[in-house]
Design a protein around this motif. Structure first.
Motif, PDB file in Angstrom:
ATOM      1  N   LYS A  97       0.827  -1.164   0.029  1.00  0.00           N
ATOM      2  CA  LYS A  97      -0.059  -0.022   0.019  1.00  0.00           C
ATOM      3  C   LYS A  97       0.920   1.278   0.062  1.00  0.00           C
ATOM      4  O   LYS A  97       0.156   2.351  -0.159  1.00  0.00           O
ATOM      5  N   ILE A  98       2.238   1.043   0.028  1.00  0.00           N
ATOM      6  CA  ILE A  98       2.959   2.382   0.192  1.00  0.00           C
ATOM      7  C   ILE A  98       3.747   2.649  -1.129  1.00  0.00           C
ATOM      8  O   ILE A  98       3.816   3.713  -1.490  1.00  0.00           O
ATOM      9  N   THR A  99       4.353   1.384  -1.527  1.00  0.00           N
ATOM     10  CA  THR A  99       5.043   1.745  -2.795  1.00  0.00           C
ATOM     11  C   THR A  99       4.667   0.965  -4.072  1.00  0.00           C
ATOM     12  O   THR A  99       5.014   1.144  -5.223  1.00  0.00           O
ATOM     13  N   GLY A 100       3.510   0.217  -3.898  1.00  0.00           N
ATOM     14  CA  GLY A 100       2.804  -0.367  -4.923  1.00  0.00           C
ATOM     15  C   GLY A 100       2.196   0.384  -6.136  1.00  0.00           C
ATOM     16  O   GLY A 100       1.899   1.426  -5.841  1.00  0.00           O
ATOM     17  N   GLN A 101       2.742   0.114  -7.440  1.00  0.00           N
ATOM     18  CA  GLN A 101       2.281   0.927  -8.474  1.00  0.00           C
ATOM     19  C   GLN A 101       1.756   0.023  -9.532  1.00  0.00           C
ATOM     20  O   GLN A 101       2.053  -0.890  -9.898  1.00  0.00           O
ATOM     21  N   GLN A 102       0.771   0.618 -10.249  1.00  0.00           N
ATOM     22  CA  GLN A 102      -0.051  -0.039 -11.379  1.00  0.00           C
ATOM     23  C   GLN A 102      -0.378   1.155 -12.662  1.00  0.00           C
ATOM     24  O   GLN A 102      -0.619   2.452 -12.344  1.00  0.00           O
ATOM     25  N   GLY A 103      -0.075   0.635 -13.666  1.00  0.00           N
ATOM     26  CA  GLY A 103      -0.297   1.633 -14.999  1.00  0.00           C
ATOM     27  C   GLY A 103      -1.688   2.205 -14.929  1.00  0.00           C
ATOM     28  O   GLY A 103      -1.926   3.593 -15.027  1.00  0.00           O
ATOM     29  N   ALA A 152       1.527  12.234  -8.987  1.00  0.00           N
ATOM     30  CA  ALA A 152       1.836  11.683 -10.248  1.00  0.00           C
ATOM     31  C   ALA A 152       3.358  11.882 -10.836  1.00  0.00           C
ATOM     32  O   ALA A 152       3.782  11.171 -11.524  1.00  0.00           O
ATOM     33  N   ILE A 153       3.645  12.910 -10.117  1.00  0.00           N
ATOM     34  CA  ILE A 153       5.031  13.595 -10.562  1.00  0.00           C
ATOM     35  C   ILE A 153       6.059  12.774  -9.545  1.00  0.00           C
ATOM     36  O   ILE A 153       7.414  12.778  -9.933  1.00  0.00           O
ATOM     37  N   CYS A 154       5.820  12.442  -8.366  1.00  0.00           N
ATOM     38  CA  CYS A 154       6.521  11.635  -7.421  1.00  0.00           C
ATOM     39  C   CYS A 154       6.704  10.218  -7.954  1.00  0.00           C
ATOM     40  O   CYS A 154       5.715   9.291  -7.452  1.00  0.00           O
ATOM     41  N   SER A 155       7.665   9.794  -8.917  1.00  0.00           N
ATOM     42  CA  SER A 155       7.986   8.523  -9.363  1.00  0.00           C
ATOM     43  C   SER A 155       7.997   7.233  -8.109  1.00  0.00           C
ATOM     44  O   SER A 155       7.759   6.203  -8.674  1.00  0.00           O
ATOM     45  N   THR A 156       8.250   7.523  -7.100  1.00  0.00           N
ATOM     46  CA  THR A 156       8.549   6.592  -5.972  1.00  0.00           C
ATOM     47  C   THR A 156       7.304   6.517  -5.273  1.00  0.00           C
ATOM     48  O   THR A 156       7.331   5.472  -4.278  1.00  0.00           O
ATOM     49  N   ALA A 157       6.268   7.410  -5.374  1.00  0.00           N
ATOM     50  CA  ALA A 157       4.982   7.127  -4.558  1.00  0.00           C
ATOM     51  C   ALA A 157       4.360   6.094  -4.981  1.00  0.00           C
ATOM     52  O   ALA A 157       4.130   5.918  -6.168  1.00  0.00           O
ATOM     53  N   ARG A 223       8.188   3.554   6.027  1.00  0.00           N
ATOM     54  CA  ARG A 223       8.374   3.329   4.559  1.00  0.00           C
ATOM     55  C   ARG A 223       7.833   4.363   3.885  1.00  0.00           C
ATOM     56  O   ARG A 223       8.463   4.697   2.744  1.00  0.00           O
ATOM     57  N   LEU A 224       6.656   5.259   4.389  1.00  0.00           N
ATOM     58  CA  LEU A 224       6.352   6.357   3.770  1.00  0.00           C
ATOM     59  C   LEU A 224       6.993   7.451   3.576  1.00  0.00           C
ATOM     60  O   LEU A 224       7.439   7.835   2.362  1.00  0.00           O
ATOM     61  N   VAL A 225       7.853   7.626   4.666  1.00  0.00           N
ATOM     62  CA  VAL A 225       8.818   8.593   4.690  1.00  0.00           C
ATOM     63  C   VAL A 225      10.110   8.559   3.911  1.00  0.00           C
ATOM     64  O   VAL A 225      10.757   9.233   3.084  1.00  0.00           O
ATOM     65  N   LYS A 226      10.610   7.064   3.841  1.00  0.00           N
ATOM     66  CA  LYS A 226      11.837   6.860   2.967  1.00  0.00           C
ATOM     67  C   LYS A 226      11.459   6.675   1.484  1.00  0.00           C
ATOM     68  O   LYS A 226      12.520   6.974   0.739  1.00  0.00           O
ATOM     69  N   SER A 227      10.162   6.407   0.927  1.00  0.00           N
ATOM     70  CA  SER A 227       9.974   6.104  -0.274  1.00  0.00           C
ATOM     71  C   SER A 227       9.495   7.235  -1.082  1.00  0.00           C
ATOM     72  O   SER A 227       9.588   7.416  -2.071  1.00  0.00           O
ATOM     73  N   THR A 228       9.163   8.466  -0.332  1.00  0.00           N
ATOM     74  CA  THR A 228       8.860   9.723  -0.933  1.00  0.00           C
ATOM     75  C   THR A 228       9.621  10.715  -0.241  1.00  0.00           C
ATOM     76  O   THR A 228      10.422  10.706   0.541  1.00  0.00           O
ATOM     77  N   THR A 229       9.422  12.192  -1.018  1.00  0.00           N
ATOM     78  CA  THR A 229      10.103  13.615  -0.381  1.00  0.00           C
ATOM     79  C   THR A 229       9.290  13.838   0.793  1.00  0.00           C
ATOM     80  O   THR A 229       8.057  13.925   1.153  1.00  0.00           O
ATOM     81  N   PHE A 235       2.706  17.301   3.001  1.00  0.00           N
ATOM     82  CA  PHE A 235       1.481  17.808   2.370  1.00  0.00           C
ATOM     83  C   PHE A 235       0.185  16.497   2.488  1.00  0.00           C
ATOM     84  O   PHE A 235      -0.842  16.982   2.782  1.00  0.00           O
ATOM     85  N   PHE A 236       0.769  15.326   2.290  1.00  0.00           N
ATOM     86  CA  PHE A 236      -0.298  14.139   2.429  1.00  0.00           C
ATOM     87  C   PHE A 236      -1.141  14.449   3.835  1.00  0.00           C
ATOM     88  O   PHE A 236      -2.183  14.353   4.069  1.00  0.00           O
ATOM     89  N   PHE A 237      -0.329  14.625   5.038  1.00  0.00           N
ATOM     90  CA  PHE A 237      -0.834  14.502   6.367  1.00  0.00           C
ATOM     91  C   PHE A 237      -1.412  16.065   6.475  1.00  0.00           C
ATOM     92  O   PHE A 237      -2.537  16.004   7.335  1.00  0.00           O
ATOM     93  N   PHE A 238      -1.011  17.123   6.116  1.00  0.00           N
ATOM     94  CA  PHE A 238      -1.766  18.244   5.925  1.00  0.00           C
ATOM     95  C   PHE A 238      -3.045  18.285   5.469  1.00  0.00           C
ATOM     96  O   PHE A 238      -4.093  18.450   5.975  1.00  0.00           O
TER      97      PHE A 238
END
Length: 277
Positions: A97-103, A152-157, A223-229, A235-238
């Motif tokens: 749920k933190i780094t999984g990505q789908q097209g 969309a622009i955070c490629s590791t999110a 994992r959330l902190v390490k995988s994104t900026t 902003f997510f928590f805000f």
């Protein structure tokens, strides 16, 4: 995700494995979302002129708002499909749920960014033209656009959290129905009350969805902190704090008040205009 393909050929075959790291693809999809929902707005206006006798005598302000809520409702249907797929069906997003990505999820996020860009432009024009302003709706849509654009622009999110969050639009089809029934003079009918009960229930469901997003993010905070900026996480928590403690309680209160209080059609319409998401 599989190897990226050309945008047009991929979409024509319903293949969403695109090069989402390309700014050309990102901007084309955002522009496509913007243009698609602007077209939906125009199509709803033309169809309403032909099909609905209630629509034709409405003041210009109400006609524009009718088109706007119906456009939001159409986006809400997309959010149901995408959000429920992320929550209940997609095995990749469920497993991580933190780094999984789908097209398909990346595609939806960019289309959603285009919709919220359209919504912000439309809301600005509406407020300027009719000299009105709704701070809660404006704050919600600006936050939603920034959130979708950032995801969309955070490629590791990962894609689970932003796509699941789209289900926060779950009430839009029913608030659209509520407002249209009010304008048709059906605000005292059983069908309107049932619809409004559904609206109130869905606003409570929004609150539980927000709690779920809290649970997922806090249980995977490292994992959330390490995988994104840091900016993305902040902003997510805000946004979560704003929804949890300000927007969701206020909107739930307003919709419950609208259900339980007897208003004239005009007064009910004004309450719906203040919050229709």
């Amino acid at each position: 995700m599989a190897a990226p393909r050309d945008l047009i050929s991929a979409l024509s075959s319903l293949d969403f494995d695109l090069d989402y790291s390309s700014w050309n693809v990102r901007l084309m999809l955002i522009a496509g979302g913007f243009g698609f929902y602007a077209g939906i707005f125009a199509l709803i206006h033309l169809a309403s002129l032909v099909l609905f006798a209630t629509f034709r005598p409405l003041p210009t302000k109400d006609k524009v708002f009718w088109n706007s809520v119906a456009t939001r409702a159409s986006f809400g249907l997309l959010c149901y499909v995408a959000g429920l797929r992320a929550l209940l069906i997609d095995p990749v997003l469920a497993a991580d749920k933190i780094t999984g990505q789908q097209g398909w999820a990346a595609f939806i996020i960019l289309i959603a960014a285009g919709f919220f860009l359209y919504e912000n432009v439309a809301l600005f024009v509406y407020n300027f033209w009719f000299w009105t302003f709704d701070r809660s709706v404006a704050a919600h849509h600006i936050t939603a656009f920034i959130g979708c654009f950032g995801a969309a622009i955070c490629s590791t999110a990962g894609h689970y959290l932003p796509v699941a969050a789209l289900l926060l639009e779950m009430a839009t089809p029913f608030t659209c129905t509520s407002w249209i029934l009010i304008k048709a003079g059906w605000s005292q009918t059983f069908i309107w009350k049932v619809d409004q009960w559904i609206v109130v229930h869905l606003f409570h469901c929004r609150m539980f969805l927000t709690y779920h997003l809290w649970w997922v993010s806090l249980n995977n905070y490292d994992r959330l902190v390490k995988s994104t900026t840091g900016l993305y996480v902040a902003f997510f928590f805000f946004a979560l704090i704003s929804l949890t403690f300000i927007l969701n309680p206020y909107w739930t209160y307003m919709k419950t008040k609208q259900l339980l209080t007897v208003h004239s059609s005009k007064e009910n319409g004004e309450i719906s205009i203040k919050k229709n998401d």
